[in-house]
Design a protein around this motif. Structure first.
Motif, PDB file in Angstrom:
ATOM      1  N   LEU A 132      -3.999   8.337   1.424  1.00  0.00           N
ATOM      2  CA  LEU A 132      -4.689   9.524   1.072  1.00  0.00           C
ATOM      3  C   LEU A 132      -6.208   9.333   1.123  1.00  0.00           C
ATOM      4  O   LEU A 132      -7.224  10.115   1.280  1.00  0.00           O
ATOM      5  CB  LEU A 132      -4.299  10.286  -0.091  1.00  0.00           C
ATOM      6  CG  LEU A 132      -3.182  10.892   0.065  1.00  0.00           C
ATOM      7  CD1 LEU A 132      -2.824  11.767  -1.456  1.00  0.00           C
ATOM      8  CD2 LEU A 132      -3.294  12.113   1.090  1.00  0.00           C
ATOM      9  N   SER A 133      -6.577   7.740   0.903  1.00  0.00           N
ATOM     10  CA  SER A 133      -7.936   7.534   0.801  1.00  0.00           C
ATOM     11  C   SER A 133      -8.579   7.306   2.383  1.00  0.00           C
ATOM     12  O   SER A 133      -9.687   6.716   2.491  1.00  0.00           O
ATOM     13  CB  SER A 133      -8.004   6.257   0.190  1.00  0.00           C
ATOM     14  OG  SER A 133      -7.460   4.901   0.940  1.00  0.00           O
ATOM     15  N   GLN A 134      -7.860   7.556   3.272  1.00  0.00           N
ATOM     16  CA  GLN A 134      -8.367   7.210   4.681  1.00  0.00           C
ATOM     17  C   GLN A 134      -9.165   8.483   5.142  1.00  0.00           C
ATOM     18  O   GLN A 134      -8.569   9.443   5.034  1.00  0.00           O
ATOM     19  CB  GLN A 134      -7.152   7.004   5.670  1.00  0.00           C
ATOM     20  CG  GLN A 134      -6.383   5.661   5.181  1.00  0.00           C
ATOM     21  CD  GLN A 134      -7.149   4.545   5.207  1.00  0.00           C
ATOM     22  OE1 GLN A 134      -8.015   4.220   6.005  1.00  0.00           O
ATOM     23  NE2 GLN A 134      -6.921   3.749   4.173  1.00  0.00           N
ATOM     24  N   PRO A 135     -10.197   8.267   5.437  1.00  0.00           N
ATOM     25  CA  PRO A 135     -11.163   9.378   5.776  1.00  0.00           C
ATOM     26  C   PRO A 135     -10.684  10.597   7.095  1.00  0.00           C
ATOM     27  O   PRO A 135     -10.718  11.568   6.846  1.00  0.00           O
ATOM     28  CB  PRO A 135     -12.637   8.768   6.390  1.00  0.00           C
ATOM     29  CG  PRO A 135     -12.666   7.438   5.793  1.00  0.00           C
ATOM     30  CD  PRO A 135     -11.121   7.292   5.530  1.00  0.00           C
ATOM     31  N   MET A 139      -8.251  12.625   5.464  1.00  0.00           N
ATOM     32  CA  MET A 139      -8.708  13.602   4.570  1.00  0.00           C
ATOM     33  C   MET A 139      -9.391  14.620   5.296  1.00  0.00           C
ATOM     34  O   MET A 139      -9.412  15.669   4.809  1.00  0.00           O
ATOM     35  CB  MET A 139      -9.827  12.831   3.474  1.00  0.00           C
ATOM     36  CG  MET A 139      -8.960  11.879   2.353  1.00  0.00           C
ATOM     37  SD  MET A 139      -7.367  12.900   1.557  1.00  0.00           S
ATOM     38  CE  MET A 139      -8.532  14.103   0.619  1.00  0.00           C
ATOM     39  N   CYS A 145       1.125   5.766  -1.044  1.00  0.00           N
ATOM     40  CA  CYS A 145       0.528   7.061  -0.832  1.00  0.00           C
ATOM     41  C   CYS A 145      -0.880   7.177  -0.974  1.00  0.00           C
ATOM     42  O   CYS A 145      -1.558   7.698  -0.244  1.00  0.00           O
ATOM     43  CB  CYS A 145       1.388   8.314  -1.299  1.00  0.00           C
ATOM     44  SG  CYS A 145       1.028   9.840  -0.815  1.00  0.00           S
ATOM     45  N   LEU A 146      -1.295   6.940  -2.342  1.00  0.00           N
ATOM     46  CA  LEU A 146      -2.735   6.888  -2.555  1.00  0.00           C
ATOM     47  C   LEU A 146      -3.645   6.234  -1.457  1.00  0.00           C
ATOM     48  O   LEU A 146      -4.744   6.510  -1.285  1.00  0.00           O
ATOM     49  CB  LEU A 146      -2.982   6.482  -3.948  1.00  0.00           C
ATOM     50  CG  LEU A 146      -2.293   7.180  -5.009  1.00  0.00           C
ATOM     51  CD1 LEU A 146      -2.816   6.652  -6.466  1.00  0.00           C
ATOM     52  CD2 LEU A 146      -2.886   8.534  -4.939  1.00  0.00           C
ATOM     53  N   PHE A 147      -3.076   4.966  -0.980  1.00  0.00           N
ATOM     54  CA  PHE A 147      -4.010   4.237  -0.039  1.00  0.00           C
ATOM     55  C   PHE A 147      -4.171   5.276   1.168  1.00  0.00           C
ATOM     56  O   PHE A 147      -5.146   5.147   1.765  1.00  0.00           O
ATOM     57  CB  PHE A 147      -3.306   2.992   0.385  1.00  0.00           C
ATOM     58  CG  PHE A 147      -3.903   2.086   1.527  1.00  0.00           C
ATOM     59  CD1 PHE A 147      -5.165   1.514   1.333  1.00  0.00           C
ATOM     60  CD2 PHE A 147      -3.463   2.421   3.006  1.00  0.00           C
ATOM     61  CE1 PHE A 147      -5.910   0.910   2.202  1.00  0.00           C
ATOM     62  CE2 PHE A 147      -4.113   1.537   3.882  1.00  0.00           C
ATOM     63  CZ  PHE A 147      -5.271   1.049   3.568  1.00  0.00           C
ATOM     64  N   THR A 181      -8.329  18.433   4.775  1.00  0.00           N
ATOM     65  CA  THR A 181      -9.508  19.579   4.677  1.00  0.00           C
ATOM     66  C   THR A 181      -9.416  20.678   5.591  1.00  0.00           C
ATOM     67  O   THR A 181      -9.544  21.756   5.170  1.00  0.00           O
ATOM     68  CB  THR A 181     -10.687  18.869   4.426  1.00  0.00           C
ATOM     69  OG1 THR A 181     -10.711  17.840   3.655  1.00  0.00           O
ATOM     70  CG2 THR A 181     -12.095  19.813   4.134  1.00  0.00           C
ATOM     71  N   ARG A 218       0.749  -1.166   0.086  1.00  0.00           N
ATOM     72  CA  ARG A 218       0.084   0.048  -0.059  1.00  0.00           C
ATOM     73  C   ARG A 218       1.051   1.284   0.039  1.00  0.00           C
ATOM     74  O   ARG A 218       1.768   1.398   0.871  1.00  0.00           O
ATOM     75  CB  ARG A 218      -0.960   0.038   1.395  1.00  0.00           C
ATOM     76  CG  ARG A 218      -1.931  -1.041   1.084  1.00  0.00           C
ATOM     77  CD  ARG A 218      -2.662  -1.319   2.555  1.00  0.00           C
ATOM     78  NE  ARG A 218      -3.813  -2.287   2.365  1.00  0.00           N
ATOM     79  CZ  ARG A 218      -4.235  -2.836   3.213  1.00  0.00           C
ATOM     80  NH1 ARG A 218      -4.141  -2.303   4.571  1.00  0.00           N
ATOM     81  NH2 ARG A 218      -5.023  -3.747   3.092  1.00  0.00           N
TER      82      ARG A 218
END
Length: 58
Positions: free
Chosen positions: A31-34, A37, A27-29, A41, A25
């Motif tokens: 970043l997909s963690q709520p 994110m 970096c994209l994995f 944000t 897994r």
């Protein structure tokens, strides 16, 4: 630490799992963690608010 025992030689660690069994897994994995994110944000929103405050109100 060196193994100085006179018994049977130590066994080596098992080979790492192949990509079919356990895909790595990246970096994209992450970043997909709520929670991550939501944190990013909030930080981005605070930076945007600070920048617009500096540009338009000061």
């Amino acid at each position: 630490m060196l193994d100085t025992s006179r018994g049977e030689p130590a066994t080596t660690a098992p080979a790492p799992a192949t990509s079919e069994e356990d895909p790595q897994r990246g970096c994209l994995f992450a970043l997909s963690q709520p929670p991550l994110m939501i944190f990013l944000t909030v930080i981005g929103t605070l930076l945007l608010l600070a920048a617009t405050h500096d540009l338009f109100l000061l």
